[in-house]
Design a protein around this motif. Sequence first.
Motif, short mmCIF file in Angstrom:
data_model
loop_
_atom_site.label_atom_id
_atom_site.label_comp_id
_atom_site.label_asym_id
_atom_site.label_seq_id
_atom_site.Cartn_x
_atom_site.Cartn_y
_atom_site.Cartn_z
N GLN A 122 14.16 50.95 8.94
CA GLN A 122 14.79 51.64 7.81
C GLN A 122 14.91 53.13 8.09
O GLN A 122 15.97 53.73 7.85
N ALA A 123 13.85 53.74 8.60
CA ALA A 123 13.88 55.17 8.90
C ALA A 123 14.94 55.47 9.96
O ALA A 123 15.66 56.47 9.87
N PHE A 124 15.04 54.60 10.95
CA PHE A 124 16.01 54.79 12.04
C PHE A 124 17.44 54.73 11.51
O PHE A 124 18.26 55.61 11.78
N VAL A 125 17.75 53.68 10.73
CA VAL A 125 19.12 53.50 10.23
C VAL A 125 19.47 54.57 9.20
O VAL A 125 20.57 55.13 9.23
N GLU A 126 18.56 54.88 8.29
CA GLU A 126 18.82 55.90 7.26
C GLU A 126 19.12 57.26 7.88
O GLU A 126 19.94 58.02 7.36
N SER A 127 18.48 57.55 9.00
CA SER A 127 18.68 58.85 9.66
C SER A 127 19.99 58.90 10.43
O SER A 127 20.42 59.98 10.85
N GLY A 128 20.62 57.73 10.64
CA GLY A 128 21.86 57.69 11.39
C GLY A 128 21.66 57.81 12.89
O GLY A 128 22.63 58.02 13.63
N LYS A 129 20.44 57.66 13.35
CA LYS A 129 20.17 57.73 14.79
C LYS A 129 20.80 56.54 15.51
O LYS A 129 21.07 55.51 14.91
N THR A 130 21.00 56.69 16.79
CA THR A 130 21.48 55.58 17.61
C THR A 130 20.65 55.50 18.88
O THR A 130 20.11 56.50 19.35
N THR A 131 20.54 54.31 19.40
CA THR A 131 19.94 54.10 20.71
C THR A 131 21.02 53.55 21.62
O THR A 131 22.07 53.10 21.15
N LYS A 132 20.80 53.58 22.91
CA LYS A 132 21.82 53.12 23.85
C LYS A 132 22.11 51.64 23.64
O LYS A 132 21.19 50.82 23.59
N ILE A 133 23.40 51.31 23.49
CA ILE A 133 23.81 49.93 23.29
C ILE A 133 23.88 49.22 24.64
O ILE A 133 24.29 49.80 25.64
N GLY A 134 23.49 47.95 24.67
CA GLY A 134 23.50 47.19 25.90
C GLY A 134 24.89 47.02 26.47
O GLY A 134 25.87 46.86 25.72
N SER A 135 25.00 47.02 27.78
CA SER A 135 26.29 46.85 28.44
C SER A 135 26.87 45.47 28.16
O SER A 135 28.09 45.27 28.28
N TYR A 136 26.02 44.51 27.80
CA TYR A 136 26.48 43.17 27.45
C TYR A 136 27.32 43.17 26.17
O TYR A 136 28.05 42.22 25.90
N PHE A 137 27.18 44.23 25.37
CA PHE A 137 27.92 44.34 24.11
C PHE A 137 29.15 45.19 24.39
O PHE A 137 29.11 46.41 24.30
N THR A 138 30.24 44.55 24.76
CA THR A 138 31.44 45.23 25.22
C THR A 138 32.09 46.05 24.12
O THR A 138 31.81 45.86 22.93
N ASP A 139 32.97 46.95 24.52
CA ASP A 139 33.70 47.77 23.55
C ASP A 139 34.49 46.88 22.58
O ASP A 139 34.56 47.16 21.38
N GLU A 140 35.09 45.82 23.12
CA GLU A 140 35.87 44.91 22.28
C GLU A 140 34.97 44.20 21.27
O GLU A 140 35.31 44.07 20.08
N HIS A 141 33.82 43.76 21.73
CA HIS A 141 32.86 43.10 20.85
C HIS A 141 32.34 44.07 19.80
O HIS A 141 32.20 43.73 18.61
N HIS A 142 32.07 45.30 20.23
CA HIS A 142 31.60 46.35 19.33
C HIS A 142 32.63 46.58 18.22
O HIS A 142 32.27 46.63 17.03
#
Length: 316
Positions: free
Chosen positions: A206-226
């Motif tokens: 909750q603290a992470f999402v509320e702050s709007g922070k991001t972590t590196k997204i996996g390469s398996y999650f393609t731009d199209e999928h994103h």
Amino acid sequence: MNESLISEYKDIITSRGLTYHYLSLTAVGDKPTLLFVHGFPSTSYDWYHQINYFSERGFGVVAPDMLGYGGTSKPTDASSFLRTAIAQDLLDILDAEKVQKVVAIGHDWGSPVISVLSMKHSDRFLGFAWATVPYDVPAGPFPGIDVVLELQTKTYGRPLLGYWKFFEQESAPLIIEKNLESFISLAYPDDPDDWLTLINVPGASQAFVESGKTTKIGSYFTDEHHSHSLESLRKGGLMSPLNWYHSVLKGVNDHIMDEIPEENQFIRKPAFFAKYAKGGLNIVEFQGGHWVQLEEPDTFNKELEGWIRDTLQQSC
């Protein structure tokens, strides 16, 4: 996903009056049909590696957007997420497609639905495959998330489902919708160990999402999928998908096992586990994290195909 497959999606109104949007591809010859059941926070798109691979090899494919997602109905009442009712929704789809030789494959929240199918409707299926095992919660009536977290801490030395404390809050859908990029990066991280601190620990997600922070997204999650995921969640929102959790937290599924004869409360057909299992089952270990069908699609597809060929060839 192969763009030519988009036109193969259909819609059905199930026997309980809900609309399901699903992909249907006809099997070639005597190949079985594979029923792919996704989890949170996904759509049938999460199976695109498998859909492309198996359809090219003549397997039939049925891949629905599950309840709350994509083009499927999005009930706001948690009672609609009774797993036995959802299992019947899937049978309604299979009946409409007139398919009989079916292998059911589940991931994440799709796994408990597959488990219900294996116990209540085993006669309809050739076998069952779990891309992840069902959640580590006690069988029977849900004792409450605080009790579960305490039990997990005693057993494993740390909690595993701390993020449920966030998801149970009425404000959770709005918080996530306002910070979708943050939430998606949390759901599909490059480093699976991010979940040790950001998912497992109560309050951290909750603290992470509320702050709007991001972590590196996996390469398996393609731009199209994103892009697909963002569009789907922005359009449909999170209120209905979070009912997969609320249905447990509110006890909707507490008495399912009471309705199933004891002799049926075990797997009676060939089973494939892509994570881990005990007993005489087909077990395959993978090196990735939660999203095995996305992280290691080539290995997953070949192992699943080999299991279908070697284990089910007589009944197929």
